[in-house]
Structures are given as C-alpha cells and as structure tokens.
Design an enzyme around this catalytic site. Structure first.
Site, PDB file in Angstrom:
ATOM      1  N   CYS A   1      46.618  51.900  26.129  1.00  0.00           N
ATOM      2  CA  CYS A   1      45.647  51.211  26.984  1.00  0.00           C
ATOM      3  C   CYS A   1      44.721  50.399  26.087  1.00  0.00           C
ATOM      4  O   CYS A   1      44.020  50.961  25.235  1.00  0.00           O
ATOM      5  CB  CYS A   1      44.852  52.212  27.812  1.00  0.00           C
ATOM      6  SG  CYS A   1      43.503  51.468  28.756  1.00  0.00           S
TER       7      CYS A   1
ATOM      8  N   CYS B   1      44.032  47.858  34.276  1.00  0.00           N
ATOM      9  CA  CYS B   1      44.176  49.261  33.877  1.00  0.00           C
ATOM     10  C   CYS B   1      45.616  49.724  34.091  1.00  0.00           C
ATOM     11  O   CYS B   1      46.175  49.555  35.184  1.00  0.00           O
ATOM     12  CB  CYS B   1      43.224  50.123  34.698  1.00  0.00           C
ATOM     13  SG  CYS B   1      43.451  51.910  34.459  1.00  0.00           S
TER      14      CYS B   1
ATOM     15  N   ASN C   1      43.165  74.222  50.968  1.00  0.00           N
ATOM     16  CA  ASN C   1      43.101  73.179  49.940  1.00  0.00           C
ATOM     17  C   ASN C   1      41.677  72.649  49.909  1.00  0.00           C
ATOM     18  O   ASN C   1      41.399  71.527  50.346  1.00  0.00           O
ATOM     19  CB  ASN C   1      44.103  72.064  50.253  1.00  0.00           C
ATOM     20  CG  ASN C   1      44.120  70.988  49.180  1.00  0.00           C
ATOM     21  OD1 ASN C   1      43.810  71.245  48.027  1.00  0.00           O
ATOM     22  ND2 ASN C   1      44.482  69.775  49.568  1.00  0.00           N
TER      23      ASN C   1
ATOM     24  N   CYS D   1      40.003  58.213  30.349  1.00  0.00           N
ATOM     25  CA  CYS D   1      41.201  59.007  30.042  1.00  0.00           C
ATOM     26  C   CYS D   1      40.949  59.772  28.740  1.00  0.00           C
ATOM     27  O   CYS D   1      41.313  59.334  27.649  1.00  0.00           O
ATOM     28  CB  CYS D   1      42.428  58.108  29.941  1.00  0.00           C
ATOM     29  SG  CYS D   1      42.917  57.378  31.516  1.00  0.00           S
TER      30      CYS D   1
ATOM     31  N   CYS E   1      41.999  71.936  42.905  1.00  0.00           N
ATOM     32  CA  CYS E   1      41.836  70.967  41.816  1.00  0.00           C
ATOM     33  C   CYS E   1      40.822  71.465  40.795  1.00  0.00           C
ATOM     34  O   CYS E   1      40.424  70.716  39.898  1.00  0.00           O
ATOM     35  CB  CYS E   1      41.408  69.608  42.366  1.00  0.00           C
ATOM     36  SG  CYS E   1      39.827  69.633  43.246  1.00  0.00           S
TER      37      CYS E   1
ATOM     38  N   GLN F   1      45.617  62.528  48.268  1.00  0.00           N
ATOM     39  CA  GLN F   1      45.830  62.766  46.847  1.00  0.00           C
ATOM     40  C   GLN F   1      46.094  61.443  46.134  1.00  0.00           C
ATOM     41  O   GLN F   1      46.810  60.582  46.634  1.00  0.00           O
ATOM     42  CB  GLN F   1      47.010  63.713  46.636  1.00  0.00           C
ATOM     43  CG  GLN F   1      46.806  65.104  47.206  1.00  0.00           C
ATOM     44  CD  GLN F   1      45.892  65.975  46.352  1.00  0.00           C
ATOM     45  OE1 GLN F   1      45.329  65.513  45.354  1.00  0.00           O
ATOM     46  NE2 GLN F   1      45.726  67.224  46.736  1.00  0.00           N
TER      47      GLN F   1
ATOM     48  N   CYS G   1      36.547  51.735  27.696  1.00  0.00           N
ATOM     49  CA  CYS G   1      36.665  52.743  28.746  1.00  0.00           C
ATOM     50  C   CYS G   1      37.066  54.063  28.101  1.00  0.00           C
ATOM     51  O   CYS G   1      37.993  54.112  27.277  1.00  0.00           O
ATOM     52  CB  CYS G   1      37.708  52.316  29.788  1.00  0.00           C
ATOM     53  SG  CYS G   1      37.960  53.529  31.117  1.00  0.00           S
TER      54      CYS G   1
ATOM     55  N   GLU H   1      40.083  70.419  60.088  1.00  0.00           N
ATOM     56  CA  GLU H   1      39.497  69.456  59.140  1.00  0.00           C
ATOM     57  C   GLU H   1      38.181  68.949  59.711  1.00  0.00           C
ATOM     58  O   GLU H   1      38.070  68.698  60.908  1.00  0.00           O
ATOM     59  CB  GLU H   1      40.473  68.300  58.916  1.00  0.00           C
ATOM     60  CG  GLU H   1      39.913  67.076  58.249  1.00  0.00           C
ATOM     61  CD  GLU H   1      39.412  67.354  56.843  1.00  0.00           C
ATOM     62  OE1 GLU H   1      38.337  66.828  56.497  1.00  0.00           O
ATOM     63  OE2 GLU H   1      40.094  68.093  56.102  1.00  0.00           O
TER      64      GLU H   1
END
Length: 395
Positions: free
Chosen positions: A3, A91, A327, A14, A354, A215, A11, A265
């Site tokens: 990158c 990106c 979830n 990551c 997550c 997601q 940046c 939900e």
C-alpha cells in the site's frame, strides 16, 4: 499486500500490514484462543476449526470516507492529526468498482461545489461519503451533510452522477448537524426509487437499506453463515431464536428444514429488509419451516404476548431443540442477556463476536454452557480485528 499510502506514512489504519499474511492470521488465532482460555478453564480443550481467510486486497464492500480539502480539490479518506484531509480513493482494500465510483463521486462534489466540512473550524457542509458495493457490483451511495441546504442541488444533478455510474442503485442524504465524531445522524432522505441494495450471499437475497449493518467482508461473511448453518444441521433444532439478527443473515441461512425461526433486531429498517427476504424465499411466518422478524431490543426482548395478556420470555419457554444465535456489537451481550441465556431453556447456542474480550466476559457469566467448537474468520485482514464464531451446548 503493498500500500503506497502506508509506505509514505499517510495512513496507519492497517496496523499489521508489514507482517506476512500467514503470520497475521496465526497471531490472531493465538491471541483469541489465549483470551478465551483465560476466561474459563474448560476452553483449553475447545476444538478449533481451521481459520477462514479471503482475499488480502479488494475485500471491503464498504468505504467510509471523510470529506475534507477544498471545494476545488475535495479529499475522500481520513484526517491527519491536525484535521487536514488525506485522500485514500486508491486504497487497495477496496475493489475496483468502489475505487472507480469514488473518483466519480469526488468529481460530482467538486462540480456541485459542495463545501467539505472543516473539522478544526467547524464549518462546511459535506462531511462523509459512504459507499457500499454488492456482489453484483451494484452500488449504494450516502452523502452525509451538515444540513439540508444542498439537498435540492444534489437531487437536481443526480442524473449526471447516475449516468457516470450506471450500477448506482440507491442514493440517500443523511443529515448530521452536530460537531462531534459521529459518522451519521438520525435523518435519512432517500433520493432514488430503489430503497435497498441486494446483497446476495450463498444464494440468500439480503436487502441492505442505508442505515442497516452488514459485515464489511462479503466473502468471509458468506463463510460465517455457512458455518452457522452447518452447526445448525448438526444439532437439528426445531426452533431458532436469532438475537441481533440485522437484515437476517443468520436467520435466513438457518431457515427451512422444518425449523421455526424468529429474528429480533432493534432497527425497524433492518427488520423490514429481513421480512422482505423471507417473503422472496417463500418462507411462511408461522409453523415448521417459517421465519418471522420483530423489532426490539435483543438484550431485553420479551417475546410475544402470552394467553394471559402478559409478556413471555422466549428464552424461558419450555421445549427441547431450541437453538439461540447471538451476534452482538463489540460491547458483547452484557450481564442481563448473559444471565437470561444462562437460565434459559435453550439447548444449543451459536455466539458470533467481533471482540474476544467481551465474548470471554460473557462466557464467564454462562458456566452451564459448554463450548464445543470455534473458528476464527478473518473479516479484517491487516488489522487486529476479526470475527470468532463458537458453538456451545447445554451441559
């Protein structure tokens, strides 16, 4: 993955990009296993399936771009430490359809002279551009504005943008008037006749509306849903309760096979999308093989009214063969819902998370649930983030 933004020091999102990808993946697996094993001794013997990975580049289906710079030269990307824009339109995390669309959107903003929002000075109009791409390369675009002052101009000139982006299906304006680090506001104004983007996953039609969660990695999300469906086939439940069901990803993958599936939900928009998908799949709303969805807080949801006019708790209702799928957001289930699951009549549980830290905390509150299998799914290559799925059964 290479990158040039990272190589130039522009940046730092990551954080693991300098590591070989195999090393990144192994480190995530070891870290998650360690966090969970520290929460409960019985997790040392948990069977871990091979981790799931996908493409190292071009995997993100959504771009969340801060708009900065000037009217003549807007930037779409992030802000540097002093609030200046860093343009990240190229990106490598984004697929070609997103990269090309961002170029068109930046040109559209420039031609309409939409004033980028200046965070240090607290003035301007265009705050963010949110762009989502489907597996068919169709697009949903959201402009986040400080006010509705430019709404009519965007609506008037929208055909120009649509001509340049023939795969553009959904366009909306979100109004976020406050000067604080909030991505979007409460007001959403749809500018197109089509109101949702079709995200077909494993042959299941999922309809994503502007404010719905999905997601960020479609390839890995498909594997996550397949894993949950395989686990459900193993335990063969007659009833499934999907809490935090979103647009119905888990629930609709688990529907059929004579199961009665209920999804809950908080977002009414997401519930409407899930209901639409269920109708398109021909699923009835009641009885074996059904799927129905309701809007409510998954943490405190009480279920349908009982015969006496009170409110029954679906987690405490009798009946063998009940599978619960959860979830939750990064904060986890919390003490209340963990306690309800611990004391529930459910026989099987699938927990997708997550955040292994909050997952570990929740599991420590549910000692009667025995972890059986788990799998790490690398939803976010080159970062420390991930998704971990686990199947548990009642002791």
């Amino acid at each position: 993955m290479r990158c040039h933004y990272h190589d130039l020091g522009l940046c730092h999102s990551c954080t693991l990009i300098d590591q070989p990808y195999a090393q990144q993946l192994a480190g995530k697996v070891d870290g998650v296993r360690g966090l969970l094993a520290a929460a409960r001794k019985d997790l040392h013997d948990l069977q871990w399936l091979d981790p799931v990975s996908g493409p190292e580049a071009g995997f993100r289906n959504k771009a969340k771009m801060v708009v900065a710079g000037t009217v003549a030269e807007p930037t779409l990307g992030i802000l540097d430490p002093v609030g200046r824009g860093v343009d990240l339109r190229d990106c490598p995390l984004y697929p070609p359809a997103v990269t090309a669309a961002l170029q068109q959107v930046a040109r559209f903003a420039r031609d309409l002279r939409l004033l980028p929002y200046d965070v240090p000075k607290g003035r301007g109009e265009l705050k963010h551009v949110l762009l989502t791409v489907s597996p068919r390369n169709e697009l949903m675009l959201r402009f986040v504005l400080r006010s509705q002052r430019q709404l009519d101009r965007i609506r008037e000139h929208l055909p120009v943008l649509e001509a340049g982006l023939p795969d553009l299906r959904v366009v909306s304006v979100n109004v976020q008037p406050e000067h604080k680090a909030v991505l979007e506001g409460p007001t959403e104004i749809l500018l197109t006749q089509q109101e949702s983007l079709l995200m077909e996953v494993n042959g299941i039609p999922l309809h994503l509306r502007p404010r719905s969660f999905f997601q960020t990695n479609t390839h890995v999300a498909a594997a996550l849903y397949r894993r949950a469906a395989a686990w459900a086939d193993e335990v063969a439940p007659t009833e499934v309760l999907d809490l935090y069901c979103g647009v119905g990803g888990f629930a609709l993958h688990l529907a059929g096979a004579g199961r009665d599936v209920v999804g809950v939900e908080v977002s009414e928009e997401a519930v409407a999308a899930a209901q639409r998908s269920a109708r398109e799949l021909g699923l009835p709303e009641r009885g074996p093989g059904s799927a129905r969805f309701g809007a409510g807080d998954a943490t405190a949801w009480g279920g349908p009214s009982d015969d006496d006019g009170g409110v029954s708790d679906p987690l405490l209702q009798s009946g063998s063969g009940r599978l619960v799928v959860v979830n939750p957001p990064r904060r986890g289930l919390g003490e209340e819902l963990s306690g309800r699951l611990e004391n529930s009549s459910a026989t099987d549980l699938i927990y997708s998370s997550c955040n292994a830290k909050t997952m570990a905390r929740d599991l420590a509150r549910m000692p009667s649930w025995l972890p059986v299998e788990a799998q790490l799914l690398d939803m976010f290559p080159h970062t420390g983030h991930y998704e971990v799925a686990m199947r548990l059964e009642r002791r």
